[in-house]
Write an enzyme that holds these catalytic residues in place. Structure first.
Site, short mmCIF file in Angstrom:
data_model
loop_
_atom_site.label_atom_id
_atom_site.label_comp_id
_atom_site.label_asym_id
_atom_site.label_seq_id
_atom_site.Cartn_x
_atom_site.Cartn_y
_atom_site.Cartn_z
N GLY A 28 0.82 -1.21 0.00
CA GLY A 28 0.00 0.00 0.00
C GLY A 28 0.85 1.25 0.00
O GLY A 28 2.09 1.21 0.01
N GLY A 81 0.83 -0.91 6.75
CA GLY A 81 -0.18 0.10 7.05
C GLY A 81 -1.52 -0.53 7.39
O GLY A 81 -1.63 -1.75 7.59
N ALA A 82 -2.56 0.29 7.46
CA ALA A 82 -3.91 -0.17 7.74
C ALA A 82 -4.90 0.77 7.07
O ALA A 82 -4.60 1.95 6.83
CB ALA A 82 -4.18 -0.22 9.25
N ASP A 83 -6.07 0.24 6.76
CA ASP A 83 -7.15 1.07 6.22
C ASP A 83 -7.99 1.69 7.34
O ASP A 83 -8.51 2.79 7.19
CB ASP A 83 -8.03 0.24 5.29
CG ASP A 83 -7.25 -0.26 4.08
OD1 ASP A 83 -6.70 0.57 3.34
OD2 ASP A 83 -7.17 -1.49 3.88
N GLY A 94 -6.56 -4.59 3.52
CA GLY A 94 -6.96 -5.23 2.28
C GLY A 94 -7.45 -4.29 1.21
O GLY A 94 -7.92 -4.74 0.17
N GLY A 96 -5.70 -2.68 -0.69
CA GLY A 96 -4.86 -2.96 -1.86
C GLY A 96 -5.01 -4.38 -2.38
O GLY A 96 -4.37 -4.74 -3.37
N GLU A 102 -0.74 -10.61 3.51
CA GLU A 102 -0.42 -9.76 4.66
C GLU A 102 -0.67 -10.51 5.96
O GLU A 102 0.14 -10.45 6.90
CB GLU A 102 -1.25 -8.48 4.61
CG GLU A 102 -0.85 -7.53 3.50
CD GLU A 102 -1.80 -6.36 3.32
OE1 GLU A 102 -1.40 -5.38 2.66
OE2 GLU A 102 -2.94 -6.42 3.83
N LYS A 120 -6.86 7.33 9.94
CA LYS A 120 -7.18 5.88 9.97
C LYS A 120 -7.62 5.41 11.36
O LYS A 120 -8.10 4.29 11.50
CB LYS A 120 -5.96 5.07 9.51
CG LYS A 120 -5.40 5.48 8.16
CD LYS A 120 -6.39 5.25 7.04
CE LYS A 120 -5.87 5.74 5.70
NZ LYS A 120 -4.65 5.06 5.26
#
Length: 219
Positions: A28, A81-83, A94, A96, A102, A120
């Site tokens: 990402g 990273g994280a969404d 996820g 990406g 991951e 986030k």
């Protein structure tokens, strides 16, 4: 700092956690900034395990050796990273499309360091659509089960994962118990895995804020 500068700041801060051995690397935009920082110290560690073909390509482009996870075993750290992420360090990942790889790399790492900007950080997961990787022939069945759970699944059009599968992005969920829901979703036949990282959450969050980088640990 703006959002891009926050991502760059946490990427720089994450270098402190890179071991002399092997580092797991996520996927990402924030992970890309981290890969670029890794390139500046590539003589200080032995190589990397990538969670996607895209990240592997970027690592190789910097001259960093990309290793097969099956030959590595356990790693000291996974950095990604994280969404979305909560103060319990439960995440949705996820966006990406690399959620399965991951999750595998995270499971093989002693420590999981998450990089995120302040946008986030949420109180309750679910505003970001939850990605679920699905075996293609099971798309309809899985979608019907997700509707029963209160979700609104949408096919990610024109996208195939590195594993050859599809992604259903699920809207409409307010995820009050992410550990429980992660297990329930993974029991649906045809689901490879889902984008909840709660049963194995992050250990440390490097949170980019306008004032700088804050280090958070699970509460």
């Amino acid at each position: 700092m703006n959002q891009v500068e926050m991502k760059q700041a946490v990427a720089r801060a994450a270098i402190e956690f890179v071991p002399q051995g092997i580092v797991g690397v996520g996927t990402g935009s924030t992970a890309n900034f981290f890969i670029d920082e890794l390139a500046k110290i590539k003589g200080r560690f032995d190589g990397a395990v990538a969670s996607s073909e895209a990240s592997a390509q970027r690592l190789r482009g910097h001259g960093i050796e990309v290793l097969d996870l099956n030959t590595v075993g356990q790693m000291d750290v996974y950095i990604d990273g994280a969404d979305e992420i909560t103060r319990h360090l439960h995440m949705i990942k996820g966006g990406g499309g690399a959620l399965t790889r991951e999750k595998i790399v995270a499971a093989c790492s002693r420590q999981f360091v998450c990089l995120a900007d302040q946008s986030k950080l949420v109180d309750v997961l679910g505003r970001f659509p939850l990605p679920i990787e699905v075996i293609p022939m099971a798309r309809g069945y899985v979608a019907r089960q997700l509707v029963k759970l209160g979700g609104q699944p949408q096919l990610r059009e024109g996208f195939v994962t590195d594993n050859g599968n599809i992604i259903l992005d699920v809207l409409g969920l307010s995820i009050l118990n992410p550990v429980e829901l992660e297990g329930i979703l993974n029991q649906i036949v045809g689901v490879v895995t889902n984008g909840l990282f709660a049963q194995r959450p992050a250990d440390i969050l490097l949170l980019g804020k306008e004032s700088g980088v804050e280090v958070l640990r699970a509460i």
